[in-house]
Design a protein around this motif. Structure first.
Motif, short mmCIF file in Angstrom:
data_model
loop_
_atom_site.label_atom_id
_atom_site.label_comp_id
_atom_site.label_asym_id
_atom_site.label_seq_id
_atom_site.Cartn_x
_atom_site.Cartn_y
_atom_site.Cartn_z
N PHE A 1 26.28 -6.49 40.31
CA PHE A 1 25.60 -7.09 41.56
C PHE A 1 25.82 -5.73 42.62
O PHE A 1 24.55 -5.60 43.38
CB PHE A 1 26.39 -8.06 42.33
CG PHE A 1 26.00 -8.66 43.39
CD1 PHE A 1 24.59 -9.65 43.20
CD2 PHE A 1 26.78 -8.61 44.40
CE1 PHE A 1 24.12 -10.19 44.42
CE2 PHE A 1 26.09 -8.91 45.83
CZ PHE A 1 25.00 -10.00 45.70
N ALA B 1 17.89 -4.31 43.90
CA ALA B 1 17.70 -5.85 43.53
C ALA B 1 16.62 -6.55 44.63
O ALA B 1 17.18 -6.36 45.72
CB ALA B 1 18.96 -6.32 43.33
N GLN C 1 16.51 -11.72 43.26
CA GLN C 1 17.53 -11.20 42.21
C GLN C 1 19.02 -11.37 42.34
O GLN C 1 19.66 -11.86 41.72
CB GLN C 1 17.24 -9.72 41.94
CG GLN C 1 15.57 -9.65 40.96
CD GLN C 1 15.27 -8.32 40.77
OE1 GLN C 1 15.63 -7.39 41.69
NE2 GLN C 1 14.66 -7.96 40.03
N CYS C 2 19.28 -11.18 43.81
CA CYS C 2 20.65 -11.21 44.06
C CYS C 2 21.18 -12.72 44.27
O CYS C 2 22.08 -12.92 43.68
CB CYS C 2 20.63 -10.57 45.61
SG CYS C 2 20.81 -8.70 45.71
N HIS D 1 21.81 -13.80 40.73
CA HIS D 1 22.63 -12.98 40.02
C HIS D 1 24.05 -13.96 39.39
O HIS D 1 24.28 -14.71 40.25
CB HIS D 1 23.20 -11.88 40.74
CG HIS D 1 23.89 -10.81 40.12
ND1 HIS D 1 25.26 -10.92 39.74
CD2 HIS D 1 23.43 -9.56 39.40
CE1 HIS D 1 25.65 -9.95 38.87
NE2 HIS D 1 24.49 -9.19 38.95
#
Length: 126
Positions: free
Chosen positions: A50, A63, A67-68, A71
């Motif tokens: 991350f 990212a 996407q974060c 995660h």
């Protein structure tokens, strides 16, 4: 971490240059940052992944917010029943007369004790 934001990092900044070289040689951002101080990254592999996504030098490759948020490190923990399937406690047996001291095992925790969570370390520095 004490570093300037990536948008303001300069090629003349020796700390940024060392970070950039470490990442270029294959280290993740998290490992590169800790490695500059001869330390091991203390975070779990999902946390490192991350952080690496957030600290990618190339802004176009970082990212995205989606996407974060998707995660696995940000995912809620699994229900308690699933969290500790691999944790094994020794239980007392009426047919076994040995004590914890005799066989080198700690006694089982009380029924209301919090269960420990498994923690992982980042990959070793190369």
């Amino acid at each position: 971490s004490g570093f300037a934001p990536w948008g303001e990092a300069y090629a003349t900044d020796s700390t940024f240059v060392r970070f950039e070289q470490s990442v270029a040689s294959g280290a993740g951002a998290c490992d590169a940052l800790y490695g500059m101080y001869d330390l091991r990254c203390p975070f779990s592999p999902p946390a490192c992944d991350f952080i690496d996504g957030l600290l990618t030098i190339d802004a176009n490759a970082r990212a995205t917010v989606t996407q974060c948020l998707d995660h696995p490190w940000l995912a809620p923990p699994p229900p308690a029943a699933e969290q500790h399937e691999d944790v094994v406690y020794r239980t007392a047996s009426a047919q076994r007369a040995s004590t914890a001291e005799e066989d080198g095992l700690a006694p089982p925790p009380p029924p209301n004790a919090p269960r420990p969570a498994r923690q992982y370390a980042c990959a070793p520095l190369t």
